[in-house]
Design a protein around this motif. Structure first.
Motif, PDB file in Angstrom:
ATOM      1  N   THR A 180       0.858  -1.183   0.000  1.00 45.30           N
ATOM      2  CA  THR A 180       0.000   0.000   0.000  1.00 45.30           C
ATOM      3  C   THR A 180       0.895   1.234   0.000  1.00 45.30           C
ATOM      4  O   THR A 180       1.972   1.228   0.601  1.00 45.30           O
ATOM      5  N   LEU A 181       0.466   2.284  -0.687  1.00 47.22           N
ATOM      6  CA  LEU A 181       1.297   3.461  -0.888  1.00 47.22           C
ATOM      7  C   LEU A 181       0.753   4.661  -0.128  1.00 47.22           C
ATOM      8  O   LEU A 181      -0.428   4.996  -0.249  1.00 47.22           O
ATOM      9  N   LEU A 237       6.147   3.389   0.940  1.00 41.26           N
ATOM     10  CA  LEU A 237       5.485   2.166   0.513  1.00 41.26           C
ATOM     11  C   LEU A 237       5.511   1.192   1.684  1.00 41.26           C
ATOM     12  O   LEU A 237       6.580   0.852   2.200  1.00 41.26           O
ATOM     13  N   PHE A 238       4.329   0.745   2.104  1.00 45.13           N
ATOM     14  CA  PHE A 238       4.221  -0.203   3.209  1.00 45.13           C
ATOM     15  C   PHE A 238       3.936  -1.595   2.635  1.00 45.13           C
ATOM     16  O   PHE A 238       3.091  -1.758   1.752  1.00 45.13           O
ATOM     17  N   VAL A 239       4.635  -2.588   3.171  1.00 45.49           N
ATOM     18  CA  VAL A 239       4.566  -3.946   2.632  1.00 45.49           C
ATOM     19  C   VAL A 239       4.386  -4.938   3.781  1.00 45.49           C
ATOM     20  O   VAL A 239       5.028  -4.804   4.831  1.00 45.49           O
ATOM     21  N   ILE A 261      -2.961  -5.230   3.975  1.00 44.55           N
ATOM     22  CA  ILE A 261      -2.406  -3.982   4.501  1.00 44.55           C
ATOM     23  C   ILE A 261      -2.997  -2.825   3.717  1.00 44.55           C
ATOM     24  O   ILE A 261      -3.276  -2.948   2.518  1.00 44.55           O
ATOM     25  N   ALA A 262      -3.239  -1.704   4.391  1.00 41.53           N
ATOM     26  CA  ALA A 262      -3.798  -0.527   3.727  1.00 41.53           C
ATOM     27  C   ALA A 262      -3.377   0.739   4.464  1.00 41.53           C
ATOM     28  O   ALA A 262      -3.397   0.791   5.704  1.00 41.53           O
ATOM     29  N   TRP A 263      -2.992   1.750   3.689  1.00 45.39           N
ATOM     30  CA  TRP A 263      -2.697   3.067   4.246  1.00 45.39           C
ATOM     31  C   TRP A 263      -4.008   3.830   4.364  1.00 45.39           C
ATOM     32  O   TRP A 263      -4.771   3.951   3.405  1.00 45.39           O
TER      33      TRP A 263
END
Length: 377
Positions: free
Chosen positions: A74-75, A84-86, A129-131
Motif C-alpha cells: 500500500t502506498l 510504501l508499506f509492505v 495492509i492498507a494506508w
C-alpha cells in the motif's frame, strides 16, 4: 558437512510475484516478489522491484530486499516523505520503504536491504495492509496503516518519521484473513479471508497526537455458505472491491464460486445495513480483481488463476463479456485507467504482462509480456 545457507533474493529478477501496485503517475509499477517456495533465504528472500512502464524494464538498483512470503503493498501517496508499506509473512512484520526519484526508486534508510525498516506486525503471518491517511500531530506527521494476519488479528499502526516510535492497537478479526480494504468514506475498513463466511467492518479513531486510540468491529456482512469445491471446503473470500458508481461493493468467493454484490446501505438512524444483494456466477475460482469505470459503465477485471485468464465482467447484467488469455497462474492485477491498460503478475511464470484495453488499440485484449522480455524465464 556444513549446510550452505541459501542466497538472498535477487534484485534483478521477479520470483513468485504476489502483488502489483501502480504509482499514481503511471510511470512505475511496484512488483512484490515473494520467494514463496523458499528458494532464497527466508529473512531477505523477498523483494519489491520497480518496473518502468515506459521503457518496459526493471529499473536498475531501485528495489529493496525484504522478508520472504510478501503478501500485499500500500502506498502513502503524499507530497512529502511518500512511503510504501509492505506485509511479509516470513518474519511476521511489515516494512516501511522510502519512495524516491518521483516514484522510480525504493530505499530503506538509503539501503537496498529492508531490515532496518521493519515494523511490528499484527501477528503471525501478516497478509492484508492498507494506508488510511496521514495525521498531523504536535510532534510531526503520523501515517495510519491497518494490517491483518492469518491468525485473526487486526492492527492499526501509527507510523511517524522515526519508525522506532511506531505505536499500535489491536483487535480480533476473521480467521485466515487474506485482505483488508478501506471503505469509500475513509473512516473504516473491511477484512475478509479464508475460513469465515463473513466480512468484518472495522472502525477506528486516533488521539490528539495522531496515533491510534481505538480499533474494533462495528458490523459484519454475512456471506453465502455452500461447498462447491470439496478439495477446499472453506468459503475463502479472496478479494473485495468498491464500486465507484454505485453504493455497493463486490466480494470474490470460492465457495460458493462467484462475485457477490454487497449493498452499502444505512437505515434512517445512520446505522449500517450492509447485506448481500446479488451474485455474479463464474465458471472458475476467482482471484484478485479490479474495477474500471466511466461515467456510465463499470467493468470488473477478474483474475482466474486456474484458467490462466482474466474475465471481463459487467456487474449490472452479471455477465462475463469476454476473457483474456494470460500466463500461468495470474495472481495480482494493476489497472492504469488513464492509459487503458491492465498489468498482470503471473505467479508460476515469474513474469509481468500487460493487456491493452482501449477499444481502438490494435492489440486490444492480447496479453504481451513486459518482463522478462519474451515471457517466462
Amino acid at each position: 558437512m556444513d549446510q550452505v545457507e541459501p542466497a538472498p533474493g535477487p534484485l534483478d529478477r521477479i520470483y513468485r510475484p504476489t502483488d502489483l501496485l501502480l504509482h499514481p503517475s503511471g510511470r512505475y509499477l511496484y512488483v512484490l516478489s515473494s520467494n514463496f517456495d523458499g528458494r532464497y533465504r527466508e529473512r531477505d528472500g523477498g523483494s519489491v522491484l520497480v518496473l518502468d512502464t515506459e521503457a518496459m524494464t526493471l529499473v536498475p538498483d531501485a528495489g529493496v530486499r525484504i522478508a520472504s512470503y510478501g503478501a500485499a503493498m500500500t502506498l502513502a501517496d503524499t507530497a512529502e516523505n511518500p512511503r510504501l508499506f509492505v506485509s511479509a509473512r516470513g518474519n511476521g512484520g511489515l516494512f516501511a520503504l522510502d519512495v524516491a526519484g518521483e516514484g522510480g526508486s525504493l530505499r530503506c534508510e538509503g539501503s537496498t536491504s529492508g531490515a532496518a525498516c521493519r515494523l511490528p506486525g499484527p501477528g503471525r503471518d501478516p497478509t492484508g495492509i492498507a494506508w488510511l491517511g496521514r495525521r498531523a500531530g504536535p510532534q510531526g506527521s503520523v501515517d495510519l496503516v491497518a494490517a491483518t494476519a492469518l491468525g485473526g488479528t487486526v492492527a492499526l499502526l501509527g507510523v511517524p518519521e522515526r519508525l522506532a516510535d511506531t505505536r499500535s492497537v489491536r483487535a480480533a478479526g476473521p480467521q485466515g484473513a487474506l485482505y483488508l480494504r478501506p471503505d469509500s468514506a475513509g473512516d473504516g475498513f473491511y477484512v475478509g479471508g479464508r475460513f469465515d463466511n463473513f466480512v468484518i467492518e472495522m472502525g477506528w479513531s486516533v488521539d490528539e497526537a495522531g496515533y491510534p486510540r481505538a480499533l474494533g468491529p462495528r458490523g459484519r456482512v454475512q456471506l453465502p455458505s455452500s461447498v462447491v469445491d470439496r478439495r477446499n471446503p472453506f468459503p475463502e473470500s479472496r478479494d473485495m472491491v468498491f464500486s465507484p458508481l454505485y453504493p455497493q461493493a463486490y466480494v470474490a468467493l470460492i465457495n460458493p464460486r462467484g462475485l457477490f454484490v454487497i449493498a452499502l446501505d444505512e437505515d434512517a438512524d445512520g446505522r449500517s445495513t450492509r447485506r448481500v444483494t446479488g451474485r455474479i456466477p463464474l465458471e472458475s475460482q476467482p482471484g484478485r480483481f479490479v474495477v474500471a469505470a466511466t461515467e456510465e459503465v463499470e467493468l470488473l477485471y477478474v483474475a482466474l488463476p486456474q484458467e490462466n485468464s482474466v474475465a471481463v465482467v459487467e456487474p449490472v447484467s452479471s455477465r462475463v463479456l469476454e476473457r483474456f488469455v494470460v500466463g500461468e497462474r495470474p495472481w495480482a492485477l494493476a489497472l492504469d485507467a488513464e492509459r487503458e491498460r491492465l498489468y498482470v503478475a503471473h505467479f508460476l511464470d515469474n513474469s509481468i504482462g500487460k493487456i491493452e484495453l482501449g477499444a481502438d488499440h490494435p492489440e486490444r485484449g492480447m496479453m504481451q509480456h513486459v518482463w522478462p522480455p519474451g515471457g517466462a524465464p
